[in-house]
Scaffold this motif. Structure first.
Motif, short mmCIF file in Angstrom:
data_model
loop_
_atom_site.label_atom_id
_atom_site.label_comp_id
_atom_site.label_asym_id
_atom_site.label_seq_id
_atom_site.Cartn_x
_atom_site.Cartn_y
_atom_site.Cartn_z
N GLU A 25 -10.33 11.36 3.89
CA GLU A 25 -9.69 12.38 2.74
C GLU A 25 -8.21 12.91 3.57
OE1 GLU A 25 -10.88 13.91 -0.28
OE2 GLU A 25 -12.15 12.22 -0.35
N HIS A 28 -5.72 9.90 3.63
CA HIS A 28 -5.30 9.74 2.10
C HIS A 28 -3.98 10.92 1.65
CE1 HIS A 28 -8.36 6.39 2.27
NE2 HIS A 28 -7.20 6.00 1.35
N THR A 32 -0.66 10.18 0.51
CA THR A 32 -0.27 10.51 -0.99
C THR A 32 1.18 11.32 -0.93
OG1 THR A 32 -2.52 10.62 -1.56
CG2 THR A 32 -0.96 12.03 -2.86
N TRP A 55 -5.44 -0.28 -5.97
CA TRP A 55 -4.94 0.94 -6.10
C TRP A 55 -4.65 1.22 -7.67
CZ3 TRP A 55 -6.95 4.20 -3.16
CH2 TRP A 55 -7.12 4.17 -1.83
N LEU A 69 -8.42 9.87 -2.53
CA LEU A 69 -8.51 8.53 -3.02
C LEU A 69 -7.86 8.30 -4.63
CD1 LEU A 69 -11.84 6.77 -1.82
CD2 LEU A 69 -9.45 6.62 -0.88
N PHE A 72 -4.14 9.38 -4.25
CA PHE A 72 -3.30 8.33 -3.42
C PHE A 72 -3.14 7.30 -4.66
CE2 PHE A 72 -2.71 4.30 -1.57
CZ PHE A 72 -1.62 4.79 -0.70
#
Length: 186
Positions: A25, A28, A32, A55, A69, A72
């Motif tokens: 996490e 990511h 992000t 993605w 996730l 992102f």
């Protein structure tokens, strides 16, 4: 002038094979935020095909509750993509992707002159070419607390006309033991 940022995950022994690290996490969330500072992603065909359609599909079908996730995936999906000098990719998915088939240096210099946010690149082959051409302005390297012992190494086999001196611009240690290093061109 827009800056070109290279972002990559690597293990402690320099392996940048996406199957060898252990992104979580925090990692990511870090990437992000980097994507939110950009409006163009620049990839080679191999990295592009690893990222798309994976993605964009996650962005269309987020989990509940929302995770890093999903965030992102949404940030990735929102950014324009350019696939660099691909001879084998005939067409790209979606209307946010273009393919460069001509001189890499000239095309990236033009792109850097355009108005907009940062340009982010990832992967190995294209960033290695961009490093050799002296076009990368900033490096974001997230080191995973793993020794892979095998796999593709970051910048393995590149030939630089001269050593590339970088300046540490920031670092962040995650609870998980991952370390994000940010370097600027010296």
């Amino acid at each position: 002038m827009r800056k070109l940022i290279f972002g990559i995950n690597t293990t402690l022994d320099g392996c940048c094979d996406h199957t060898k690290g252990n992104a979580n996490e925090e990692v990511h969330e870090y990437f992000t935020q980097l994507l939110r500072e950009a409006d163009v992603l620049l990839y080679g065909r191999k990295t592009y095909e690893l990222m798309v359609p994976f993605w964009p599909d996650v962005a269309k079908n987020p989990s509940s509750p929302t995770t890093a996730l999903d965030d992102f995936a949404k940030a990735f999906d929102a950014v324009n993509k350019i696939v660099v000098v691909s001879k084998t990719l005939e067409k790209a998915e979606g209307n946010k992707t273009a393919i460069i088939r001509t001189n890499l240096r000239e095309e990236i210099l033009k792109l850097k002159q355009e108005e907009g946010k940062a340009i982010v690149t990832g992967g190995v082959d294209v960033p290695s070419q961009l490093l050799q051409l002296g076009l990368i302005d900033e490096y974001h390297v997230v080191v995973h607390p793993v020794i892979a012992g095998e796999g593709r190494r970051l910048f393995d086999g590149i030939n630089l006309p001269e050593q590339s001196q970088l300046k540490l611009a920031g670092s962040k240690v995650f609870k998980s033991g991952h370390v994000a290093l940010r370097y600027m061109k010296g």
